[in-house]
Design a protein around this motif. Structure first.
Motif, PDB file in Angstrom:
ATOM      1  N   PRO A  23     -14.522 115.137  92.662  1.00 30.30           N
ATOM      2  CA  PRO A  23     -14.351 113.682  92.568  1.00 30.30           C
ATOM      3  C   PRO A  23     -14.686 113.223  91.155  1.00 30.30           C
ATOM      4  CG  PRO A  23     -16.493 114.167  93.471  1.00 30.30           C
ATOM      5  CD  PRO A  23     -15.824 115.511  93.262  1.00 30.30           C
ATOM      6  N   PRO A  24     -14.241 112.029  90.723  1.00 33.57           N
ATOM      7  CA  PRO A  24     -14.608 111.513  89.404  1.00 33.57           C
ATOM      8  C   PRO A  24     -16.130 111.353  89.285  1.00 33.57           C
ATOM      9  CG  PRO A  24     -12.815 110.248  90.367  1.00 33.57           C
ATOM     10  CD  PRO A  24     -13.346 111.125  91.457  1.00 33.57           C
ATOM     11  N   VAL A  25     -16.647 111.629  88.090  1.00 31.86           N
ATOM     12  CA  VAL A  25     -18.095 111.549  87.864  1.00 31.86           C
ATOM     13  C   VAL A  25     -18.385 110.448  86.838  1.00 31.86           C
ATOM     14  CG1 VAL A  25     -20.153 112.763  87.070  1.00 31.86           C
ATOM     15  CG2 VAL A  25     -18.390 113.998  88.346  1.00 31.86           C
ATOM     16  N   PRO A  26     -19.061 109.370  87.238  1.00 30.74           N
ATOM     17  CA  PRO A  26     -19.425 108.315  86.294  1.00 30.74           C
ATOM     18  C   PRO A  26     -20.662 108.725  85.491  1.00 30.74           C
ATOM     19  CG  PRO A  26     -20.147 107.696  88.494  1.00 30.74           C
ATOM     20  CD  PRO A  26     -19.437 109.026  88.626  1.00 30.74           C
ATOM     21  N   ALA A  27     -20.463 109.269  84.299  1.00 36.38           N
ATOM     22  CA  ALA A  27     -21.574 109.766  83.487  1.00 36.38           C
ATOM     23  C   ALA A  27     -22.307 108.650  82.755  1.00 36.38           C
ATOM     24  CB  ALA A  27     -21.061 110.789  82.478  1.00 36.38           C
ATOM     25  N   LEU A  28     -21.576 107.618  82.360  1.00 40.17           N
ATOM     26  CA  LEU A  28     -22.190 106.460  81.704  1.00 40.17           C
ATOM     27  C   LEU A  28     -21.529 105.216  82.281  1.00 40.17           C
ATOM     28  CD1 LEU A  28     -24.239 105.638  79.470  1.00 40.17           C
ATOM     29  CD2 LEU A  28     -22.289 105.470  77.901  1.00 40.17           C
ATOM     30  N   ARG A  29     -22.324 104.414  82.971  1.00 41.84           N
ATOM     31  CA  ARG A  29     -21.782 103.201  83.580  1.00 41.84           C
ATOM     32  C   ARG A  29     -21.717 102.106  82.541  1.00 41.84           C
ATOM     33  NH1 ARG A  29     -21.908 104.384  89.157  1.00 41.84           N
ATOM     34  NH2 ARG A  29     -23.222 106.210  89.569  1.00 41.84           N
ATOM     35  N   ARG A  30     -20.781 101.212  82.691  1.00 36.92           N
ATOM     36  CA  ARG A  30     -20.513 100.204  81.660  1.00 36.92           C
ATOM     37  C   ARG A  30     -21.802  99.608  81.104  1.00 36.92           C
ATOM     38  NH1 ARG A  30     -15.427  97.723  81.125  1.00 36.92           N
ATOM     39  NH2 ARG A  30     -13.786  98.617  82.446  1.00 36.92           N
ATOM     40  N   CYS A  31     -22.008  99.764  79.809  1.00 35.20           N
ATOM     41  CA  CYS A  31     -23.230  99.246  79.192  1.00 35.20           C
ATOM     42  C   CYS A  31     -22.888  98.484  77.917  1.00 35.20           C
ATOM     43  CB  CYS A  31     -24.221 100.367  78.900  1.00 35.20           C
ATOM     44  SG  CYS A  31     -23.663 101.601  77.714  1.00 35.20           S
ATOM     45  N   THR A  32     -23.717  97.511  77.629  1.00 37.38           N
ATOM     46  CA  THR A  32     -23.574  96.705  76.420  1.00 37.38           C
ATOM     47  C   THR A  32     -24.885  96.774  75.654  1.00 37.38           C
ATOM     48  OG1 THR A  32     -21.979  95.204  77.445  1.00 37.38           O
ATOM     49  CG2 THR A  32     -23.186  94.376  75.536  1.00 37.38           C
ATOM     50  N   ILE A  33     -24.807  97.241  74.414  1.00 36.10           N
ATOM     51  CA  ILE A  33     -26.012  97.421  73.601  1.00 36.10           C
ATOM     52  C   ILE A  33     -25.643  97.313  72.134  1.00 36.10           C
ATOM     53  CG2 ILE A  33     -25.696  99.926  73.702  1.00 36.10           C
ATOM     54  CD1 ILE A  33     -28.632 100.286  73.233  1.00 36.10           C
ATOM     55  N   LYS A  34     -26.543  96.743  71.357  1.00 38.78           N
ATOM     56  CA  LYS A  34     -26.386  96.672  69.914  1.00 38.78           C
ATOM     57  C   LYS A  34     -27.591  97.332  69.250  1.00 38.78           C
ATOM     58  CE  LYS A  34     -23.565  92.434  69.536  1.00 38.78           C
ATOM     59  NZ  LYS A  34     -23.136  92.387  70.942  1.00 38.78           N
ATOM     60  N   VAL A  35     -27.330  98.156  68.251  1.00 43.02           N
ATOM     61  CA  VAL A  35     -28.380  98.763  67.443  1.00 43.02           C
ATOM     62  C   VAL A  35     -28.145  98.323  66.010  1.00 43.02           C
ATOM     63  CG1 VAL A  35     -29.465 100.904  66.670  1.00 43.02           C
ATOM     64  CG2 VAL A  35     -28.496 100.764  68.979  1.00 43.02           C
ATOM     65  N   TYR A  36     -29.130  97.632  65.442  1.00 42.67           N
ATOM     66  CA  TYR A  36     -28.953  97.033  64.123  1.00 42.67           C
ATOM     67  C   TYR A  36     -29.487  97.939  63.005  1.00 42.67           C
ATOM     68  CZ  TYR A  36     -27.588  92.716  66.392  1.00 42.67           C
ATOM     69  OH  TYR A  36     -26.914  91.781  67.129  1.00 42.67           O
ATOM     70  N   PRO A  37     -29.016  97.715  61.778  1.00 39.21           N
ATOM     71  CA  PRO A  37     -29.486  98.526  60.653  1.00 39.21           C
ATOM     72  C   PRO A  37     -31.008  98.522  60.548  1.00 39.21           C
ATOM     73  CG  PRO A  37     -27.625  97.179  59.968  1.00 39.21           C
ATOM     74  CD  PRO A  37     -28.002  96.725  61.356  1.00 39.21           C
ATOM     75  N   GLY A  38     -31.568  99.711  60.365  1.00 39.16           N
ATOM     76  CA  GLY A  38     -33.016  99.835  60.203  1.00 39.16           C
ATOM     77  C   GLY A  38     -33.787  99.996  61.494  1.00 39.16           C
ATOM     78  N   GLU A  39     -33.112  99.984  62.634  1.00 39.72           N
ATOM     79  CA  GLU A  39     -33.807 100.161  63.909  1.00 39.72           C
ATOM     80  C   GLU A  39     -34.142 101.630  64.159  1.00 39.72           C
ATOM     81  OE1 GLU A  39     -33.436  98.028  67.695  1.00 39.72           O
ATOM     82  OE2 GLU A  39     -31.467  97.401  66.955  1.00 39.72           O
ATOM     83  N   PHE A  40     -35.180 101.833  64.965  1.00 39.10           N
ATOM     84  CA  PHE A  40     -35.555 103.156  65.466  1.00 39.10           C
ATOM     85  C   PHE A  40     -35.513 103.042  66.991  1.00 39.10           C
ATOM     86  CE2 PHE A  40     -38.996 106.750  65.050  1.00 39.10           C
ATOM     87  CZ  PHE A  40     -38.286 107.521  65.966  1.00 39.10           C
ATOM     88  N   LEU A  41     -34.479 103.607  67.585  1.00 42.79           N
ATOM     89  CA  LEU A  41     -34.259 103.526  69.024  1.00 42.79           C
ATOM     90  C   LEU A  41     -34.439 104.895  69.654  1.00 42.79           C
ATOM     91  CD1 LEU A  41     -33.135 101.951  71.549  1.00 42.79           C
ATOM     92  CD2 LEU A  41     -30.872 102.746  70.835  1.00 42.79           C
ATOM     93  N   ALA A  42     -35.215 104.946  70.730  1.00 44.90           N
ATOM     94  CA  ALA A  42     -35.359 106.172  71.517  1.00 44.90           C
ATOM     95  C   ALA A  42     -34.687 105.966  72.862  1.00 44.90           C
ATOM     96  CB  ALA A  42     -36.827 106.517  71.716  1.00 44.90           C
ATOM     97  N   ILE A  43     -33.973 106.986  73.317  1.00 43.40           N
ATOM     98  CA  ILE A  43     -33.330 106.945  74.621  1.00 43.40           C
ATOM     99  C   ILE A  43     -33.861 108.103  75.453  1.00 43.40           C
ATOM    100  CG2 ILE A  43     -31.148 107.114  75.873  1.00 43.40           C
ATOM    101  CD1 ILE A  43     -29.798 105.782  73.542  1.00 43.40           C
ATOM    102  N   GLN A  44     -34.465 107.750  76.596  1.00 44.27           N
ATOM    103  CA  GLN A  44     -35.069 108.737  77.473  1.00 44.27           C
ATOM    104  C   GLN A  44     -34.303 108.818  78.786  1.00 44.27           C
ATOM    105  OE1 GLN A  44     -39.206 107.167  77.520  1.00 44.27           O
ATOM    106  NE2 GLN A  44     -39.759 109.095  76.542  1.00 44.27           N
ATOM    107  N   GLY A  45     -34.480 109.919  79.475  1.00 45.47           N
ATOM    108  CA  GLY A  45     -33.852 110.094  80.774  1.00 45.47           C
ATOM    109  C   GLY A  45     -33.901 111.544  81.197  1.00 45.47           C
ATOM    110  N   LYS A  46     -33.820 111.761  82.491  1.00 46.87           N
ATOM    111  CA  LYS A  46     -33.838 113.115  83.019  1.00 46.87           C
ATOM    112  C   LYS A  46     -32.517 113.818  82.716  1.00 46.87           C
ATOM    113  CE  LYS A  46     -36.913 111.902  86.867  1.00 46.87           C
ATOM    114  NZ  LYS A  46     -37.060 111.852  88.357  1.00 46.87           N
ATOM    115  N   SER A  47     -32.494 115.120  82.917  1.00 46.35           N
ATOM    116  CA  SER A  47     -31.246 115.874  82.768  1.00 46.35           C
ATOM    117  C   SER A  47     -30.206 115.313  83.729  1.00 46.35           C
ATOM    118  CB  SER A  47     -31.480 117.352  83.072  1.00 46.35           C
ATOM    119  OG  SER A  47     -32.372 117.914  82.135  1.00 46.35           O
ATOM    120  N   GLY A  48     -28.991 115.125  83.215  1.00 46.22           N
ATOM    121  CA  GLY A  48     -27.936 114.568  84.037  1.00 46.22           C
ATOM    122  C   GLY A  48     -27.909 113.060  84.109  1.00 46.22           C
ATOM    123  N   SER A  49     -28.779 112.413  83.321  1.00 48.72           N
ATOM    124  CA  SER A  49     -28.864 110.943  83.375  1.00 48.72           C
ATOM    125  C   SER A  49     -27.788 110.253  82.548  1.00 48.72           C
ATOM    126  CB  SER A  49     -30.242 110.476  82.896  1.00 48.72           C
ATOM    127  OG  SER A  49     -30.445 110.841  81.534  1.00 48.72           O
TER     128      SER A  49
END
Length: 230
Positions: A23-49
């Motif tokens: 079946p189709p696998v939704p790996a990333l569900r519709r998301c809206t995000i902005k990362v601006y110049p000079g930011e330090f962003l961390a993204i966490q999540g379990k395997s398969g997230s």
């Protein structure tokens, strides 16, 4: 007089990714995000997230199946593969958990390869590679082979390779995952110093010590992004 707002380096507008099935696998569900110049962003999540999917889209390695991704103001959905490759090679520096160095090429040659792929003239490559390696504390190891280096040194070479192109975005995938605690802290210090110098940094990580230093933390759960910063 108020200046114009900065253009986001990463601008996801309803971006999603579904891998075909069945079946189709939704790996990333519709998301809206902005990362601006000079930011330090961390993204966490379990395997398969969905962390790898996020990285691949942000790094212009994959195209989303939904939404619009603007990189540094450029709508990437209308770009052909050659244009995407050129934009990636000139503007996005990658640092991976597994280093991805050529074992029998000197440190400076490994860094120069990134400059060759983005079209930097031959006469400039060695100078820029030397500068990048010196910036991460390896100015004395220019001719060393990765096979003679520690894990921390190899990751520094990988960081130098990413920095040599003078990227708009430094995109790191588990950069401390193969390192012991002490060496990981040294690599994290380098990333933090780069951010302090104005570099935009996005780190995909399981390492809580990285998240503790980031200015913003997002968590991915079953392809859904949530802000955990505040």
């Amino acid at each position: 007089m108020t200046g114009q707002p900065a253009t986001p380096v990463i601008d996801f507008d309803g971006v999603g990714m579904i891998y075909p099935g069945p079946p189709p696998v939704p790996a990333l569900r519709r998301c809206t995000i902005k990362v601006y110049p000079g930011e330090f962003l961390a993204i966490q999540g379990k395997s398969g997230s969905g962390k790898s999917t996020f990285l691949n889209i942000a790094g212009l390695l994959d195209r989303p199946t939904a939404g619009v991704y603007r990189f540094d103001g450029v709508d990437t959905s209308g770009l052909g593969e050659a244009a995407r490759t050129a934009l990636r090679g000139s503007s996005i520096g990658f640092v991976f958990q597994a280093f991805h160095l050529m074992p029998y090429r000197a440190a400076c040659e490994n860094v120069e390869l990134a400059l060759m792929y983005n079209g930097t003239p031959r006469a400039q490559r060695r100078e820029r590679a030397t500068q990048a390696l010196s910036r991460v504390g390896l100015g004395h190891r220019l001719l060393a082979l990765p096979t003679t280096m520690s894990g921390g040194e190899r990751q520094r070479v990988a960081i130098a390779r990413a920095l040599a192109i003078v990227p708009r975005l430094l995109l790191c995938d588990e950069p401390t995952g193969n390192l012991d605690t002490g060496t990981a802290a040294e690599v994290l210090d380098i990333i933090s110093e780069l951010h302090a110098g104005g570099q935009t940094v996005v780190v995909i990580t399981h390492d809580k010590s990285i998240a503790a230093r980031a200015g913003r933390v997002l968590t991915l759960t079953d392809g859904r992004l949530a802000d955990r910063s505040g």
